[in-house]
Write an enzyme that holds these catalytic residues in place. Structure first.
Site, PDB file in Angstrom:
ATOM      1  N   SER A  46       0.862  -1.183   0.000  1.00  0.00           N
ATOM      2  CA  SER A  46       0.000   0.000   0.000  1.00  0.00           C
ATOM      3  C   SER A  46       0.893   1.226   0.000  1.00  0.00           C
ATOM      4  O   SER A  46       2.095   1.144   0.249  1.00  0.00           O
ATOM      5  CB  SER A  46      -0.906   0.007   1.232  1.00  0.00           C
ATOM      6  OG  SER A  46      -0.137   0.144   2.419  1.00  0.00           O
ATOM      7  N   LEU A 110       2.868  -1.274   5.143  1.00  0.00           N
ATOM      8  CA  LEU A 110       2.277   0.023   5.468  1.00  0.00           C
ATOM      9  C   LEU A 110       3.396   1.057   5.552  1.00  0.00           C
ATOM     10  O   LEU A 110       4.437   0.808   6.172  1.00  0.00           O
ATOM     11  CB  LEU A 110       1.527  -0.043   6.801  1.00  0.00           C
ATOM     12  CG  LEU A 110       0.889   1.262   7.290  1.00  0.00           C
ATOM     13  CD1 LEU A 110      -0.176   1.744   6.316  1.00  0.00           C
ATOM     14  CD2 LEU A 110       0.282   1.072   8.679  1.00  0.00           C
ATOM     15  N   ILE A 141       7.178  -2.325   7.298  1.00  0.00           N
ATOM     16  CA  ILE A 141       7.006  -0.887   7.345  1.00  0.00           C
ATOM     17  C   ILE A 141       7.797  -0.285   6.187  1.00  0.00           C
ATOM     18  O   ILE A 141       8.992  -0.536   6.036  1.00  0.00           O
ATOM     19  CB  ILE A 141       7.490  -0.297   8.686  1.00  0.00           C
ATOM     20  CG1 ILE A 141       6.810  -1.019   9.862  1.00  0.00           C
ATOM     21  CG2 ILE A 141       7.223   1.193   8.721  1.00  0.00           C
ATOM     22  CD1 ILE A 141       5.297  -0.974   9.849  1.00  0.00           C
ATOM     23  N   LYS A 142       7.109   0.515   5.371  1.00  0.00           N
ATOM     24  CA  LYS A 142       7.752   1.112   4.212  1.00  0.00           C
ATOM     25  C   LYS A 142       8.474   2.395   4.602  1.00  0.00           C
ATOM     26  O   LYS A 142       7.894   3.275   5.235  1.00  0.00           O
ATOM     27  CB  LYS A 142       6.723   1.398   3.114  1.00  0.00           C
ATOM     28  CG  LYS A 142       6.104   0.139   2.546  1.00  0.00           C
ATOM     29  CD  LYS A 142       5.063   0.433   1.482  1.00  0.00           C
ATOM     30  CE  LYS A 142       5.692   0.771   0.159  1.00  0.00           C
ATOM     31  NZ  LYS A 142       4.669   0.883  -0.923  1.00  0.00           N
ATOM     32  N   VAL A 143       9.744   2.452   4.211  1.00  0.00           N
ATOM     33  CA  VAL A 143      10.594   3.611   4.479  1.00  0.00           C
ATOM     34  C   VAL A 143      11.202   4.060   3.152  1.00  0.00           C
ATOM     35  O   VAL A 143      11.772   3.242   2.437  1.00  0.00           O
ATOM     36  CB  VAL A 143      11.717   3.259   5.476  1.00  0.00           C
ATOM     37  CG1 VAL A 143      12.681   4.430   5.645  1.00  0.00           C
ATOM     38  CG2 VAL A 143      11.132   2.842   6.821  1.00  0.00           C
TER      39      VAL A 143
END
Length: 382
Positions: A46, A110, A141-143
């Site tokens: 997402s 996310l 976790i998207k960074v």
């Protein structure tokens, strides 16, 4: 007689995972994600733009929005509450994939707030909070791969957080991403952490590179027309060779013997932007072991309909290097192109996020006014 595989399952047989690049509440509640998983999809991604479209349109989030709004949350906190509900539910549907794969697949991702793209400490704090709130082993976790994101990636891996590194366009930045991941694993090992419990993917963006480079080629005198539509795949194929080098070293081997996993390249932005190109161009050309391709609806449907699965990532590698070399000689700097694309990507997600927060605030006010209005009276009191 062996069962006939669909084209997504064929990719799995070749070592490539297919993730779904979309998220909306009814994807979960309708059983659609479960159906996709049965077809061979093994993960979900997402981003702020996806959530902006999902939450701002329709009414499927209204009940949850009212519930969370009653707690006095601000728009950003409201979004985080809605998004974590979705990603947690998606992760639960994907959990059997995670278990079957021994923890190497079956993830839902996310993103941290785009407001933090240039804030290392803020990114680390937000990622730790989101990872804890989601409370699932199969979430990432998207960074973003900004200069400030690189130290955050190392710190998060060192704390055992699964990270999806997003918005990678350049080979140089991809080198820094891999180094941050390996250093993070080394930090985790020194801290006595479980290396086998942490996973990461490096989301290397594809089609946007062709859009940018093709535009520069069109501004020329026609001498580079043979390179139209070739830069993105060439860039990605070279990246895959770099991936193999890093994760084939003795340095990583020592970590792998203690349970560490390679950070898989994930091909993102795989929808075809130019209608003159094949709609499965960025899938068919980038198939290979230990990779992921995250596809939006249209690309997934197109590949299921007429895509062909073959081990293509190792083909024409020298030709790919030649494509980049020719562009550079002609004065088209891939470094300049990809740096600009990274900044544009960060801005696009930030713009979507701000629009989303405005939409949430407006929807909250409308819903709360409606709930407070006397039965039969207009919500505005007129």
């Amino acid at each position: 007689m062996s069962e006939t595989l669909n084209s997504i399952q064929e990719l799995g047989r070749l070592g490539q995972s297919v993730w779904y690049d979309n998220m909306y509440r009814s994807l979960i509640t309708s059983g659609e994600l479960a159906r996709l998983v049965e077809m061979g999809v093994t993960g979900l991604t997402s981003n702020p733009t996806i959530f902006q479209k999902a939450i701002s349109s329709g009414s499927e989030y209204d009940d949850s929005l009212v519930k969370h709004a009653s707690r006095g949350l601000n728009p950003e906190q409201l979004f985080e509450s809605l998004a974590t509900e979705d990603i947690r539910a998606a992760a639960d549907i994907l959990r059997p994939v995670y278990e079957r794969s021994g923890g190497s697949d079956g993830f839902a991702s996310l993103e941290v707030s785009p407001r933090l793209a240039h804030d290392t400490d803020g990114t680390i704090e937000a990622a730790l909070r989101l990872f804890g709130a989601l409370h699932r082993p199969n979430v990432m976790i998207k960074v973003p791969a900004t200069p400030e994101g690189i130290p955050a990636i190392r710190a998060l891996i060192g704390k055992g957080v699964n990270v999806n590194v997003t918005l990678i366009f350049s080979l140089d930045m991809y080198t820094r991403v891999r180094e941050a991941y390996v250093r993070g694993l080394e930090d985790l090992e020194r801290a006595g952490g479980d290396l086998s419990a942490v996973s990461s993917v490096a989301s290397f963006f594809v089609s946007r590179v062709d859009t940018a480079v093709d535009g520069l080629i069109e501004d020329r005198d026609g001498t580079l027309e043979t390179l139209m539509g070739k830069a993105a795949v060439a860039n990605a194929k070279i990246a895959y060779q770099d991936f193999k080098k890093t994760f084939g070293t003795n340095r990583f081997g020592a970590l792998a013997r203690k349970g560490a996993r390679a950070q898989k390249p994930l091909w993102a932005s795989t929808s075809t932007k130019n209608p003159l190109y094949s709609d499965v161009m960025y899938v068919e050309t980038l198939i290979g072991a230990d990779t992921v391709n995250t596809m939006p609806d249209a690309t997934l449907e197109a590949f299921l309909d007429h895509g062909r699965a073959s081990d293509s990532i190792e083909r024409d590698v020298e030709e790919s290097r030649d494509v980049i070399c020719q562009l550079e000689k002609a004065g088209i700097s891939m470094d300049a192109v990809t740096t600009n694309l990274m900044h544009e990507g960060v801005k696009a997600f930030a713009d979507s996020f701000e629009l989303l927060l405005g939409d949430i605030e407006a929807k909250r006010e409308r819903l709360m006014a409606s709930a407070a209005a006397p039965v039969g009276a207009p919500a505005d009191g007129s």
